[in-house]
Design a protein around this motif. Structure first.
Motif, PDB file in Angstrom:
ATOM      1  N   LYS A   4       0.877  -1.174   0.000  1.00 14.65           N
ATOM      2  CA  LYS A   4       0.000   0.000   0.000  1.00 14.65           C
ATOM      3  C   LYS A   4       0.913   1.223   0.000  1.00 14.65           C
ATOM      4  O   LYS A   4       1.813   1.328   0.842  1.00 14.65           O
ATOM      5  CB  LYS A   4      -0.880  -0.023   1.257  1.00 14.65           C
ATOM      6  CG  LYS A   4      -1.828   1.164   1.356  1.00 14.65           C
ATOM      7  CD  LYS A   4      -2.663   1.044   2.636  1.00 14.65           C
ATOM      8  CE  LYS A   4      -3.564   2.258   2.807  1.00 14.65           C
ATOM      9  NZ  LYS A   4      -4.344   2.170   4.066  1.00 14.65           N
ATOM     10  N   TRP A   5       0.719   2.126  -0.966  1.00 13.80           N
ATOM     11  CA  TRP A   5       1.556   3.312  -1.046  1.00 13.80           C
ATOM     12  C   TRP A   5       0.948   4.431  -0.202  1.00 13.80           C
ATOM     13  O   TRP A   5      -0.214   4.785  -0.352  1.00 13.80           O
ATOM     14  CB  TRP A   5       1.687   3.778  -2.500  1.00 13.80           C
ATOM     15  CG  TRP A   5       2.484   2.850  -3.374  1.00 13.80           C
ATOM     16  CD1 TRP A   5       2.800   1.546  -3.122  1.00 13.80           C
ATOM     17  CD2 TRP A   5       3.050   3.165  -4.644  1.00 13.80           C
ATOM     18  NE1 TRP A   5       3.525   1.027  -4.155  1.00 13.80           N
ATOM     19  CE2 TRP A   5       3.696   1.997  -5.105  1.00 13.80           C
ATOM     20  CE3 TRP A   5       3.069   4.301  -5.443  1.00 13.80           C
ATOM     21  CZ2 TRP A   5       4.363   1.941  -6.330  1.00 13.80           C
ATOM     22  CZ3 TRP A   5       3.728   4.259  -6.665  1.00 13.80           C
ATOM     23  CH2 TRP A   5       4.377   3.097  -7.106  1.00 13.80           C
ATOM     24  N   ASN A   6       1.788   4.995   0.647  1.00  9.21           N
ATOM     25  CA  ASN A   6       1.350   6.078   1.518  1.00  9.21           C
ATOM     26  C   ASN A   6       2.094   7.347   1.109  1.00  9.21           C
ATOM     27  O   ASN A   6       3.309   7.431   1.270  1.00  9.21           O
ATOM     28  CB  ASN A   6       1.649   5.705   2.979  1.00  9.21           C
ATOM     29  CG  ASN A   6       1.240   6.795   3.949  1.00  9.21           C
ATOM     30  OD1 ASN A   6       0.311   7.548   3.685  1.00  9.21           O
ATOM     31  ND2 ASN A   6       1.925   6.885   5.076  1.00  9.21           N
ATOM     32  N   TYR A   7       1.372   8.291   0.558  1.00  8.37           N
ATOM     33  CA  TYR A   7       2.017   9.533   0.106  1.00  8.37           C
ATOM     34  C   TYR A   7       1.116  10.728   0.388  1.00  8.37           C
ATOM     35  O   TYR A   7      -0.078  10.702   0.089  1.00  8.37           O
ATOM     36  CB  TYR A   7       2.342   9.483  -1.394  1.00  8.37           C
ATOM     37  CG  TYR A   7       2.861  10.796  -1.935  1.00  8.37           C
ATOM     38  CD1 TYR A   7       4.029  11.351  -1.430  1.00  8.37           C
ATOM     39  CD2 TYR A   7       2.161  11.495  -2.917  1.00  8.37           C
ATOM     40  CE1 TYR A   7       4.494  12.562  -1.898  1.00  8.37           C
ATOM     41  CE2 TYR A   7       2.628  12.717  -3.396  1.00  8.37           C
ATOM     42  CZ  TYR A   7       3.801  13.238  -2.885  1.00  8.37           C
ATOM     43  OH  TYR A   7       4.268  14.454  -3.330  1.00  8.37           O
ATOM     44  N   LYS A   8       1.713  11.755   0.942  1.00  9.48           N
ATOM     45  CA  LYS A   8       0.961  12.981   1.237  1.00  9.48           C
ATOM     46  C   LYS A   8       1.513  14.115   0.366  1.00  9.48           C
ATOM     47  O   LYS A   8       2.680  14.505   0.514  1.00  9.48           O
ATOM     48  CB  LYS A   8       1.113  13.332   2.726  1.00  9.48           C
ATOM     49  CG  LYS A   8       0.351  14.582   3.137  1.00  9.48           C
ATOM     50  CD  LYS A   8       0.681  14.943   4.589  1.00  9.48           C
ATOM     51  CE  LYS A   8       0.040  16.269   4.976  1.00  9.48           C
ATOM     52  NZ  LYS A   8       0.478  16.710   6.316  1.00  9.48           N
ATOM     53  N   SER A   9       0.684  14.606  -0.530  1.00  9.90           N
ATOM     54  CA  SER A   9       1.103  15.717  -1.400  1.00  9.90           C
ATOM     55  C   SER A   9       1.305  16.976  -0.566  1.00  9.90           C
ATOM     56  O   SER A   9       0.540  17.233   0.370  1.00  9.90           O
ATOM     57  CB  SER A   9       0.036  15.994  -2.461  1.00  9.90           C
ATOM     58  OG  SER A   9      -0.131  14.885  -3.288  1.00  9.90           O
ATOM     59  N   ALA A 455       1.590  -4.136   4.477  1.00  5.90           N
ATOM     60  CA  ALA A 455       2.848  -3.826   3.792  1.00  5.90           C
ATOM     61  C   ALA A 455       2.716  -2.421   3.208  1.00  5.90           C
ATOM     62  O   ALA A 455       2.041  -2.232   2.191  1.00  5.90           O
ATOM     63  CB  ALA A 455       3.114  -4.849   2.706  1.00  5.90           C
ATOM     64  N   ILE A 456       3.318  -1.451   3.877  1.00  2.00           N
ATOM     65  CA  ILE A 456       3.156  -0.053   3.469  1.00  2.00           C
ATOM     66  C   ILE A 456       4.495   0.511   2.999  1.00  2.00           C
ATOM     67  O   ILE A 456       5.537   0.291   3.631  1.00  2.00           O
ATOM     68  CB  ILE A 456       2.608   0.791   4.634  1.00  2.00           C
ATOM     69  CG1 ILE A 456       1.175   0.350   4.971  1.00  2.00           C
ATOM     70  CG2 ILE A 456       2.632   2.282   4.306  1.00  2.00           C
ATOM     71  CD1 ILE A 456       0.563   1.047   6.163  1.00  2.00           C
ATOM     72  N   LEU A 457       4.478   1.224   1.895  1.00  2.00           N
ATOM     73  CA  LEU A 457       5.628   1.998   1.438  1.00  2.00           C
ATOM     74  C   LEU A 457       5.323   3.471   1.678  1.00  2.00           C
ATOM     75  O   LEU A 457       4.337   4.005   1.160  1.00  2.00           O
ATOM     76  CB  LEU A 457       5.886   1.768  -0.051  1.00  2.00           C
ATOM     77  CG  LEU A 457       6.472   0.420  -0.472  1.00  2.00           C
ATOM     78  CD1 LEU A 457       6.622   0.370  -1.993  1.00  2.00           C
ATOM     79  CD2 LEU A 457       7.805   0.150   0.196  1.00  2.00           C
ATOM     80  N   ASN A 458       6.146   4.105   2.490  1.00  2.00           N
ATOM     81  CA  ASN A 458       5.972   5.534   2.755  1.00  2.00           C
ATOM     82  C   ASN A 458       6.765   6.331   1.721  1.00  2.00           C
ATOM     83  O   ASN A 458       7.998   6.369   1.767  1.00  2.00           O
ATOM     84  CB  ASN A 458       6.427   5.867   4.173  1.00  2.00           C
ATOM     85  CG  ASN A 458       5.490   5.281   5.214  1.00  2.00           C
ATOM     86  OD1 ASN A 458       4.278   5.479   5.143  1.00  2.00           O
ATOM     87  ND2 ASN A 458       6.030   4.543   6.164  1.00  2.00           N
ATOM     88  N   ILE A 459       6.053   6.923   0.773  1.00  2.00           N
ATOM     89  CA  ILE A 459       6.681   7.672  -0.319  1.00  2.00           C
ATOM     90  C   ILE A 459       7.019   9.081   0.158  1.00  2.00           C
ATOM     91  O   ILE A 459       6.166   9.782   0.711  1.00  2.00           O
ATOM     92  CB  ILE A 459       5.737   7.760  -1.542  1.00  2.00           C
ATOM     93  CG1 ILE A 459       5.202   6.380  -1.937  1.00  2.00           C
ATOM     94  CG2 ILE A 459       6.433   8.468  -2.700  1.00  2.00           C
ATOM     95  CD1 ILE A 459       6.195   5.434  -2.514  1.00  2.00           C
ATOM     96  N   ASP A 460       8.278   9.491  -0.062  1.00  2.00           N
ATOM     97  CA  ASP A 460       8.701  10.831   0.365  1.00  2.00           C
ATOM     98  C   ASP A 460       8.324  11.909  -0.636  1.00  2.00           C
ATOM     99  O   ASP A 460       7.996  13.032  -0.251  1.00  2.00           O
ATOM    100  CB  ASP A 460      10.216  10.849   0.600  1.00  2.00           C
ATOM    101  CG  ASP A 460      10.606  10.077   1.844  1.00  2.00           C
ATOM    102  OD1 ASP A 460      10.450  10.625   2.935  1.00  2.00           O
ATOM    103  OD2 ASP A 460      11.059   8.935   1.718  1.00  2.00           O
ATOM    104  N   ALA A 461       8.424  11.585  -1.930  1.00  2.00           N
ATOM    105  CA  ALA A 461       8.124  12.602  -2.935  1.00  2.00           C
ATOM    106  C   ALA A 461       7.774  11.941  -4.262  1.00  2.00           C
ATOM    107  O   ALA A 461       8.328  10.886  -4.603  1.00  2.00           O
ATOM    108  CB  ALA A 461       9.311  13.541  -3.121  1.00  2.00           C
ATOM    109  N   GLU A 462       6.867  12.577  -5.001  1.00  2.00           N
ATOM    110  CA  GLU A 462       6.557  12.138  -6.359  1.00  2.00           C
ATOM    111  C   GLU A 462       7.342  13.028  -7.318  1.00  2.00           C
ATOM    112  O   GLU A 462       7.220  14.263  -7.261  1.00  2.00           O
ATOM    113  CB  GLU A 462       5.057  12.248  -6.632  1.00  2.00           C
ATOM    114  CG  GLU A 462       4.666  11.749  -8.011  1.00  2.00           C
ATOM    115  CD  GLU A 462       3.172  11.802  -8.261  1.00  2.00           C
ATOM    116  OE1 GLU A 462       2.780  11.702  -9.438  1.00  2.00           O
ATOM    117  OE2 GLU A 462       2.398  11.951  -7.288  1.00  2.00           O
TER     118      GLU A 462
END
Length: 574
Positions: A4-9, A455-462
């Motif tokens: 699961k991708w976790n990303y906050k714009s 299973a989470i991937l914490n995305i830092d930046a797009e």
């Protein structure tokens, strides 16, 4: 694996602040945003982050009992008493013993070291070790990376006229041992500003205080910082604040002028001539130091770490490397067995934790197996094996869940236990395993959050491929050393395509070597996706997909970057 991708714009205000900070620091707004999300919002804080200073290390005398510890060490040396440096058999304990022993030995010769045997004595302070100290005429034991719960053992030593200085970082109990000094920033009555030192770090603080008290220049400690870097990486403590300073300068020492023992391990690992990172320590250097304690006796690792002759060190490193190969074989076999048990236990799919036991599993490897199962199933995991009438085991946890507290909730069933949030050890009666399993699993069920078992991937930046410039990559390196609290930035790019040259590689065709393009530029970017060959057919279909990745050096092509792709996701249809 389905991540699961976790990303906050970033919000408009956050983007604007990142633009301003990036301009001040001459870095991309992308990286300025990463700094801000690490709590670094000013130019001066960023400069301290990028250039950690040894002068900013905390005054060691702010740690409770440090004055008592230094006074007792000075007394021992003044009275020419025999000193024993005693430590745990893992990487943290062995590096701590090597650091303290090597430093004191420069000024005092009546000193030796001791590592308990995992199979004969078990974890921590042993009666056998104390009896050995008594026979050897030891009057002072400096114990590292263990001892905080050894109330009875240290009372026994005291009755024999042996004093203890404890240097530990594990959670203390309500009752503390009767030691002369207890150095542990996790003591509830300790106001030391940084709570997350490893055992070697606490040992370093003792040596820093000893040097300061005796007018020894701090520069004499710098050659020992490589031990700190190795222990910080291998013990997986937060790489923030004081640990960041120690790790940063320790890596410098490790790369420029490592101790002879570590130089031998570096050569055996095939890391010579490369820029060694925290990741290299975790996956290559650390496991080899650990291997002798897992397979035989950890003393061999300390023998190597304090060795002064390179040819002798190389021979010892080769011997330890053989232990590591044996360890890998046993580890693989046990993990396969454990995996098979879990897959057969239908009920485990509905449980939030795993507790497994087998009386034939090797005690020295169960911690690794617990780690493997945690990574596979995203569940707090306990793995136990038999030791006479007892079961001894290791626990590992998932992000954000305190496995130590879960084990502590069953303390009336336990003969012994210790550890910290993400890793712990325990001993209980073999007949009590079922009751322990039920109560441990009930505690986890009641306290774990659903997202902690995903299973989470914490995305830092797009970002787009056009953002991946040589300058961005070089600036990104300044964020190192990486570890908990300062993880390697994870990026994502959407709607990418195979350039037409991607292919499956690896002995079992399990990896994909990629050449990719996106729709925003003509840049062709190289990548490697380990263990993700199942996505190869889709990739070759010329349809778009999204990737999550870290940006790495290409080890085969200098001055080029390579994406290490953590996940491949089919692009969402409009």
């Amino acid at each position: 694996m389905l991540f699961k991708w976790n990303y906050k714009s970033p919000a408009t205000e956050e983007k604007q602040a990142a633009d301003e900070l990036g301009a001040k620091l001459n870095i991309s707004p992308i990286l300025a945003l990463l700094l801000m999300r690490r709590g670094i919002t000013t130019e001066s804080a960023a400069k301290r982050f990028f250039h950690p200073q040894l002068a900013d290390l905390i005054n060691p005398f702010l740690m409770k009992d440090m004055d008592l510890a230094v006074d007792r060490l000075n007394d021992a040396m003044g009275r020419k008493e025999r000193i024993l440096v005693y430590g745990d058999y893992d990487v943290d304990g062995c590096t701590a013993v090597a650091l303290v022993y090597k430093f004191i030995q420069q000024f005092y010769s009546n000193i030796e070291y001791y590592i308990p045997d995992r199979y004969d004595e078990g974890y921590g302070v042993s009666k056998k070790g104390i009896d050995y100290a008594k026979e050897a005429g030891v009057k002072l034991i400096i114990i590292l990376d263990c001892g905080i719960k050894a109330v009875e053992e240290i009372a026994y030593a005291k009755s024999l006229g042996i004093d203890f200085i404890i240097c530990d970082h594990h959670m203390p109990d309500e009752e503390l041992p009767p030691a002369v000094a207890i150095l542990n920033p996790k003591r509830p009555d300790d106001t030391y500003p940084f709570k997350h030192l490893c055992g070697c770090g606490v040992g370093f603080k003792l040596m820093q205080a000893f040097a300061k008290n005796n007018g020894i220049p701090f520069a004499r400690l710098i050659p020992l910082l490589d031990f700190c870097a190795v222990s910080i990486a291998a013990d997986i403590v937060p790489v923030t604040e004081e640990n960041r300073i120690l790790a940063y300068h320790g890596l410098k020492t490790l790369n420029q002028n490592p101790s002879i023992g570590l130089k031998a391990i570096i050569d055996i690992c095939g890391l010579g001539g490369r820029d060694i990172s925290m990741s290299d320590i975790v996956f290559k250097i650390g496991p080899r130091i650990n291997a002798s304690g897992r397979m035989e006796n950890g003393r061999e690792s300390v023998d190597l770490l304090v060795e002064k002759d390179f040819s002798h060190a190389l021979a010892k490193a080769k011997h330890i490397d053989e232990y590591n190969e044996q360890r890998k074989d046993i580890d693989k076999q046990m993990t396969e067995e454990a995996n098979s048990i879990v897959s057969k236990l239908e009920s485990q799919r509905h449980r939030s934790s795993i507790v497994l036991y087998d009386e034939n599993w090797k005690k020295g490897v169960i911690g690794i197996v617990a780690s493997r199962l945690t990574e596979i199933y995203f569940r707090p995991t306990v793995v136990l094996t038999r030791d006479g009438d007892f079961a001894t085991g290791s626990a590992r946890s998932v992000t954000g869940f305190d496995v130590y507290s879960a084990i502590k909730s069953c303390r009336d069933l336990l003969v012994n236990f210790g550890g910290h949030t993400y890793a712990a050890g325990l001993t209980l009666r073999w007949d009590d395993i079922q009751e322990f399993r039920n109560r441990f699993q009930r505690y986890v069920d009641e306290h774990i959050q659903p997202e902690q078992t995903e299973a989470i991937l914490n995305i830092d930046a797009e970002i787009d491929f056009r953002d991946i410039t040589k300058k961005l990559h070089n600036d990104l390196k300044r964020f190192s050393p990486f570890g908990p609290g300062n993880t390697k930035p994870l990026f994502c790019t959407t709607d990418v395509y195979d350039y037409g040259t991607s292919k499956v590689v690896g002995r079992e065709q399990e990896h994909i070597k990629l050449e990719l393009v996106d729709s925003k530029s003509s840049n062709i970017v190289n990548g490697i996706a380990f263990g993700q060959s199942a996505s190869a057919r889709y990739i070759k279909s010329k349809r778009s997909f999204d990737i999550a990745y870290t940006i790495e050096d290409n080890v085969f092509k200098r001055n080029m970057v390579q994406l290490q792709i953590e996940d491949i996701r089919v692009a969402e249809e409009d």
